[in-house]
Scaffold this motif. Structure first.
Motif, mmCIF file in Angstrom:
data_model
loop_
_atom_site.group_PDB
_atom_site.id
_atom_site.type_symbol
_atom_site.label_atom_id
_atom_site.label_comp_id
_atom_site.label_asym_id
_atom_site.label_seq_id
_atom_site.Cartn_x
_atom_site.Cartn_y
_atom_site.Cartn_z
ATOM 1 N N MET A 194 0.825 -1.208 0.000
ATOM 2 C CA MET A 194 0.000 0.000 0.000
ATOM 3 C C MET A 194 0.862 1.262 0.000
ATOM 4 S SD MET A 194 -2.811 -1.291 2.752
ATOM 5 C CE MET A 194 -3.257 0.378 3.220
ATOM 6 N N LYS A 195 1.918 1.265 0.793
ATOM 7 C CA LYS A 195 2.782 2.443 0.879
ATOM 8 C C LYS A 195 3.462 2.726 -0.457
ATOM 9 C CE LYS A 195 3.848 2.200 5.840
ATOM 10 N NZ LYS A 195 3.567 3.598 6.206
ATOM 11 N N ARG A 228 2.286 1.521 -3.540
ATOM 12 C CA ARG A 228 1.303 1.687 -4.610
ATOM 13 C C ARG A 228 0.611 3.050 -4.529
ATOM 14 N NH1 ARG A 228 -2.613 -3.300 -5.531
ATOM 15 N NH2 ARG A 228 -0.617 -4.183 -6.202
ATOM 16 N N TRP A 229 0.362 3.527 -3.318
ATOM 17 C CA TRP A 229 -0.284 4.818 -3.111
ATOM 18 C C TRP A 229 0.577 5.674 -2.168
ATOM 19 C CZ3 TRP A 229 -3.384 0.289 -2.330
ATOM 20 C CH2 TRP A 229 -4.217 -0.014 -3.425
ATOM 21 N N ASP A 282 1.291 8.848 -1.958
ATOM 22 C CA ASP A 282 0.752 10.116 -1.463
ATOM 23 C C ASP A 282 -0.218 9.905 -0.300
ATOM 24 O OD1 ASP A 282 2.196 11.503 -3.327
ATOM 25 O OD2 ASP A 282 0.578 11.534 -4.817
ATOM 26 N N LYS A 283 -0.906 8.766 -0.296
ATOM 27 C CA LYS A 283 -1.918 8.516 0.719
ATOM 28 C C LYS A 283 -1.361 7.775 1.924
ATOM 29 C CE LYS A 283 -6.576 6.623 1.284
ATOM 30 N NZ LYS A 283 -7.719 5.943 0.612
ATOM 31 N N TYR A 284 -0.475 6.800 1.682
ATOM 32 C CA TYR A 284 -0.009 5.942 2.772
ATOM 33 C C TYR A 284 1.486 6.047 3.046
ATOM 34 C CZ TYR A 284 -4.516 3.635 1.993
ATOM 35 O OH TYR A 284 -5.855 3.363 1.850
ATOM 36 N N GLU A 340 -7.558 -0.035 7.173
ATOM 37 C CA GLU A 340 -7.129 0.567 5.910
ATOM 38 C C GLU A 340 -6.664 -0.499 4.921
ATOM 39 O OE1 GLU A 340 -7.112 3.503 4.509
ATOM 40 O OE2 GLU A 340 -8.110 4.518 6.166
ATOM 41 N N ALA A 377 -8.246 -0.975 1.268
ATOM 42 C CA ALA A 377 -7.440 -0.979 0.053
ATOM 43 C C ALA A 377 -7.608 -2.275 -0.730
ATOM 44 C CB ALA A 377 -5.963 -0.772 0.404
ATOM 45 N N GLY A 429 -4.469 -3.753 -9.280
ATOM 46 C CA GLY A 429 -3.449 -2.767 -9.612
ATOM 47 C C GLY A 429 -2.808 -3.041 -10.957
#
Length: 496
Positions: free
Chosen positions: A112-113, A115-116, A118-120, A131, A135, A451
């Motif tokens: 998650m960190k 792949r996204w 800006d968010k994670y 979360e 996701a 993804g």
């Protein structure tokens, strides 16, 4: 095909300095191992991600994992219910599965960190486990995980309070009943919930972790000393079924009518092991050996979250060693009279030295039990405050009312059935099984298949995931049934 790019330069793996056999002779130390390690991680979407220089190291994270899963006083009772052979197998297999599932959950967070980002990737995730569910599976799975974690934390609070009260009555016998002691705990501990969350105190975390290791060591020493005492309970190979068996069998007419010949007697535990007792003991073991709802939070607080597996493995090795030794030695020493709190047996059948060790362990368990209840109840209270949209930067009378209300409900549930092993089995069979055996493989599989990066899951991994989910479903069904039967019975084993 899109590739993950680390947010920061990838830190060296702890295995980077290990040279291959061919490299030891030419001085090229670690290059090949380093490349293989990074290749292995990238195939799973795992890269360095964000680095928090003020976060936990591997050793600290490992210690906190031990604190979250180490509760050995009911382990002899759990092995007595399953039978020693089956219990030993469970203590070897279940922790291995749980450790692997915790690694999968850690991979989910790192994916998650990356792949996204800006968010994670650039900030701390407030509630990592929900979360991850969001996701992987969407809003509905976020809600399901949130509910499961809240129930697990609430159950852990009830168990912590009852373990503390059980230890108090051991130190001060025949003074107050368990229910009255719970009211005393209510009055003493409730003000401790008002100032803020003990989860944010690094000192509390370290103290709880060290206390868990110390108390567990004292419990094992007390059992061994008690084993050297001549005043141990005697057993007969064909004795009648004990109260401990009737605790889960007499609550149902169909099970109560089960003939003795249909039960499997374990020669070491000297107690009949049936379908109900086996799953009751299994649920207790599952509860004892997991802190899965806390793992994403611990990993999220690490300096280098991608090193999470290095914290998990030694933590589970230490915990299994303690649980195995305490459980097997306790059953061998006290046989079918083993109490849910093994320290009661120690006080009844040990020498003065063993009793002193047992009381010292009980004293630490009082502090640990209340501390665990405060930490778990704080998580529940904070979520309630979030739903009520109370400000998080300051504490006012509304926060105090919410936290006091949560604590009142916890004590009320504990007063209703003041036997911690029953809650331990019920929570272990329901939410803990969900958090351990259902969520991690599903979320990891969904994240890997979704993804643009098209990460692959091997056939072997698919088979393992399927087996784990099937076991989890069976454990939830059978464990919940037998745990509910236990709540309908008042039977308790006699330690003396």
């Amino acid at each position: 095909m899109a590739q993950f790019e680390p947010l920061l330069p990838e830190p060296d793996s702890p295995f980077d300095t290990i040279p291959s056999v061919a490299e030891r002779g030419n001085g090229k130390a670690g290059t090949r191992t380093k490349d293989l390690t990074r290749s292995f991680n990238r195939r799973r979407g795992v890269s360095a991600g964000h680095v928090d220089e003020n976060g936990l190291g591997v050793a600290s994270a490992s210690l906190f994992i031990v604190q979250a899963i180490l509760l050995t006083v009911p382990m002899p009772r759990a092995l007595n219910l399953t039978g020693i052979p089956a219990g030993v197998v469970l203590l070897l297999v279940l922790p291995s599965i749980m450790a692997y599932m915790s690694v999968l959950l850690g991979r989910c967070l790192v994916i998650m960190k990356n792949r996204w980002p800006d968010k994670y990737g650039k900030q701390r995730i407030r509630s990592p486990f929900p979360e991850i569910g969001k996701a992987a599976g969407g809003r509905i799975w976020e809600i399901v995980v949130w509910i499961s974690i809240m129930i697990a934390n609430f159950g852990a609070s009830v168990v912590g309070v009852l373990v503390a009260v059980s230890s108090v009555t051991l130190l001060i016998p025949d003074f107050l009943s368990d229910r009255l002691w719970l009211l005393v705990v209510l009055g003493v501990a409730m003000p401790m919930t008002w100032p803020g969350s003990p989860m944010h105190s690094f000192f509390v975390g370290w103290a709880s972790a060290v206390g868990a290791l110390l108390s567990t060591t004292l419990v094992l020493a007390a059992i061994i000393v008690a084993g050297l005492s001549p005043a141990l309970p005697s057993t007969t190979g064909n004795s009648t079924l004990l109260v401990a068996t009737s605790e889960v069998s007499t609550a149902s007419g169909a099970i109560a009518s089960t003939s003795l010949s249909s039960l499997v007697r374990n020669e070491h535990s000297d107690m009949a092991t049936s379908f109900t007792t086996f799953w009751m003991g299994t649920s207790m073991i599952i509860f004892t050996l997991t802190g899965m709802s806390l793992y994403p939070t611990i990993q999220n607080d690490m300096r280098k979250p991608q090193r999470w597996p290095l914290a998990v493995v030694p933590a589970y090795i230490v915990s299994v060693a303690y649980c195995m030794s305490t459980g097997v030695v306790g059953v061998e020493m006290f046989h079918s009279s083993v109490h849910p709190n093994i320290l009661y047996n120690v006080q009844c059948h040990s020498s003065k030295v063993g009793q002193v060790l047992g009381k010292a362990a009980a004293g630490i368990y009082i502090v640990n039990g209340i501390g665990e209840a405060l930490i778990s109840s704080a998580a529940v209270a904070q979520e309630a405050e979030e739903l009520l949209k109370l400000p998080s930067h300051k504490v006012n009378y509304k926060h105090i009312l919410v936290r006091s209300g949560v604590w009142l409900v916890i004590i009320g549930v504990a007063v209703a059935v003041p036997h911690f092993h029953k809650y331990q089995a019920l929570v272990g069979a329901t939410t803990v099984c969900m958090n351990n055996f259902i969520f991690p493989p599903l979320f990891y599989y969904w994240l890997m298949k979704s993804g643009e990066d098209h990460l692959k899951v091997s056939i072997c991994e698919n088979l393992v995931f399927t087996a784990v989910v099937i076991f989890g479903a069976v454990a939830i069904t059978c464990g919940t049934y037998t745990s509910m039967l236990a709540f309908l019975s008042d039977g308790e084993p006699r330690p003396c």
